[in-house]
Write a protein that holds these residues in place. Structure first.
Motif, mmCIF file in Angstrom:
data_model
loop_
_atom_site.group_PDB
_atom_site.id
_atom_site.type_symbol
_atom_site.label_atom_id
_atom_site.label_comp_id
_atom_site.label_asym_id
_atom_site.label_seq_id
_atom_site.Cartn_x
_atom_site.Cartn_y
_atom_site.Cartn_z
ATOM 1 N N ARG A 165 15.842 -0.750 -2.543
ATOM 2 C CA ARG A 165 15.286 0.267 -1.915
ATOM 3 C C ARG A 165 14.248 0.971 -2.723
ATOM 4 O O ARG A 165 14.379 2.221 -2.944
ATOM 5 C CB ARG A 165 16.588 1.098 -1.686
ATOM 6 N N LEU A 166 13.570 0.414 -3.605
ATOM 7 C CA LEU A 166 12.422 1.105 -4.305
ATOM 8 C C LEU A 166 11.276 1.093 -3.930
ATOM 9 O O LEU A 166 10.170 1.431 -4.370
ATOM 10 C CB LEU A 166 12.656 0.497 -5.833
ATOM 11 N N SER A 167 10.864 0.302 -2.789
ATOM 12 C CA SER A 167 9.728 0.060 -2.227
ATOM 13 C C SER A 167 8.827 1.496 -1.862
ATOM 14 O O SER A 167 7.808 1.544 -1.941
ATOM 15 C CB SER A 167 9.500 -0.653 -1.100
ATOM 16 N N ASP A 168 9.705 2.605 -1.476
ATOM 17 C CA ASP A 168 9.291 3.894 -1.139
ATOM 18 C C ASP A 168 9.191 4.537 -2.342
ATOM 19 O O ASP A 168 8.558 5.612 -2.363
ATOM 20 C CB ASP A 168 10.079 4.209 -0.103
ATOM 21 N N ALA A 169 9.687 4.128 -3.790
ATOM 22 C CA ALA A 169 9.346 5.063 -4.797
ATOM 23 C C ALA A 169 7.961 4.811 -5.357
ATOM 24 O O ALA A 169 7.607 5.453 -6.455
ATOM 25 C CB ALA A 169 10.720 4.437 -5.391
ATOM 26 N N PHE A 170 7.428 3.757 -4.937
ATOM 27 C CA PHE A 170 6.055 3.331 -5.789
ATOM 28 C C PHE A 170 5.003 3.309 -4.828
ATOM 29 O O PHE A 170 5.172 2.960 -3.530
ATOM 30 C CB PHE A 170 6.014 2.317 -6.364
ATOM 31 N N ASP A 171 3.589 3.631 -5.332
ATOM 32 C CA ASP A 171 2.428 3.212 -4.361
ATOM 33 C C ASP A 171 2.106 2.067 -4.543
ATOM 34 O O ASP A 171 2.086 1.646 -5.890
ATOM 35 C CB ASP A 171 1.431 4.490 -4.680
ATOM 36 N N ILE A 172 1.937 1.417 -3.649
ATOM 37 C CA ILE A 172 1.425 -0.106 -4.091
ATOM 38 C C ILE A 172 0.206 -0.362 -3.216
ATOM 39 O O ILE A 172 -0.179 -0.105 -2.344
ATOM 40 C CB ILE A 172 2.565 -0.990 -3.337
ATOM 41 N N ALA A 173 -0.708 -1.338 -3.929
ATOM 42 C CA ALA A 173 -1.959 -1.818 -3.651
ATOM 43 C C ALA A 173 -1.945 -3.241 -3.952
ATOM 44 O O ALA A 173 -1.220 -3.637 -4.656
ATOM 45 C CB ALA A 173 -3.043 -1.220 -4.389
ATOM 46 N N THR A 174 -2.928 -4.044 -3.117
ATOM 47 C CA THR A 174 -2.930 -5.422 -3.502
ATOM 48 C C THR A 174 -3.932 -6.056 -4.296
ATOM 49 O O THR A 174 -3.974 -7.147 -4.756
ATOM 50 C CB THR A 174 -2.991 -6.075 -2.096
ATOM 51 N N ASP A 175 -4.946 -5.042 -4.830
ATOM 52 C CA ASP A 175 -5.922 -5.324 -5.767
ATOM 53 C C ASP A 175 -6.219 -4.078 -6.385
ATOM 54 O O ASP A 175 -5.874 -3.027 -6.153
ATOM 55 C CB ASP A 175 -6.959 -6.125 -5.263
ATOM 56 N N VAL A 176 -6.828 -4.453 -7.626
ATOM 57 C CA VAL A 176 -6.968 -3.311 -8.746
ATOM 58 C C VAL A 176 -8.139 -2.469 -8.276
ATOM 59 O O VAL A 176 -8.350 -1.172 -8.299
ATOM 60 C CB VAL A 176 -7.469 -3.781 -10.050
ATOM 61 N N ASN A 177 -9.048 -3.080 -7.552
ATOM 62 C CA ASN A 177 -10.315 -2.409 -6.955
ATOM 63 C C ASN A 177 -9.789 -1.464 -5.987
ATOM 64 O O ASN A 177 -10.292 -0.212 -5.918
ATOM 65 C CB ASN A 177 -11.401 -3.321 -6.471
ATOM 66 N N SER A 178 -9.217 -1.597 -5.129
ATOM 67 C CA SER A 178 -8.460 -0.725 -4.021
ATOM 68 C C SER A 178 -7.769 0.284 -4.697
ATOM 69 O O SER A 178 -7.634 1.130 -4.136
ATOM 70 C CB SER A 178 -7.916 -1.239 -2.816
ATOM 71 N N ALA A 179 -7.071 -0.046 -5.896
ATOM 72 C CA ALA A 179 -6.061 0.893 -6.529
ATOM 73 C C ALA A 179 -6.910 2.019 -7.125
ATOM 74 O O ALA A 179 -6.614 3.376 -7.226
ATOM 75 C CB ALA A 179 -5.281 0.331 -7.527
ATOM 76 N N VAL A 180 -8.140 1.817 -7.672
ATOM 77 C CA VAL A 180 -8.871 2.781 -8.439
ATOM 78 C C VAL A 180 -9.848 3.373 -7.712
ATOM 79 O O VAL A 180 -10.574 4.490 -8.175
ATOM 80 C CB VAL A 180 -9.611 2.273 -9.722
ATOM 81 N N GLU A 181 -10.212 3.154 -6.246
ATOM 82 C CA GLU A 181 -11.158 3.561 -5.476
ATOM 83 C C GLU A 181 -10.473 4.990 -4.920
ATOM 84 O O GLU A 181 -9.221 4.831 -4.715
ATOM 85 C CB GLU A 181 -11.480 2.828 -4.418
#
Length: 128
Positions: A98-114
């Motif tokens: 039940r931690l999936s809602d506790a974190f922002d998740i991306a599938t790759d670094v480029n989309s994470a930093v955009e």
């Protein structure tokens, strides 16, 4: 006999983000050793910390505890933590605990930093 580490850590800057790439096994031994390095990164108060976990092969409860520790430290500093995950086993582990809602998740670094699309720069739309 000296035991070789079963994990790796690489730090870099990308745009306005600090990116930490973790690899290998995030078990009790690794997290005990990694927490000092990660606490030092948190102490710099990055605007956004991206933890790239795509090369993590094993994640147990001590690894999850370390992720929660980092999230809590950054939240107190008003910094953002973003996890980069593409392994369905790790996503499932977050869901089961039940931690999936506790974190922002991306599938790759480029989309994470955009910056998110559709979000205007604060200077756009201002009328002089």
């Amino acid at each position: 006999m000296v035991q070789q580490p079963t994990y790796g850590l690489r730090e870099r800057r990308l745009s306005d983000s600090t990116v930490i790439e973790l690899s290998g096994e995030l078990d009790l031994l690794a997290t005990t050793e990694l927490v000092t390095s990660l606490d030092a990164v948190c102490a710099t108060q990055p605007r956004q910390l991206v933890l790239d976990l795509r090369k993590v092969t094993f994640l147990d409860c001590s690894g999850l505890s370390m992720l929660c520790r980092i999230r809590n430290r950054l939240r107190g500093q008003r910094s953002r933590l973003l996890l980069v995950l593409d392994d369905p086993r790790h996503r499932r582990l977050l869901r089961l605990t039940r931690l999936s809602d506790a974190f922002d998740i991306a599938t790759d670094v480029n989309s994470a930093v955009e910056p998110p699309r559709g979000r205007a720069d604060s200077s756009e739309g201002d009328i002089a």
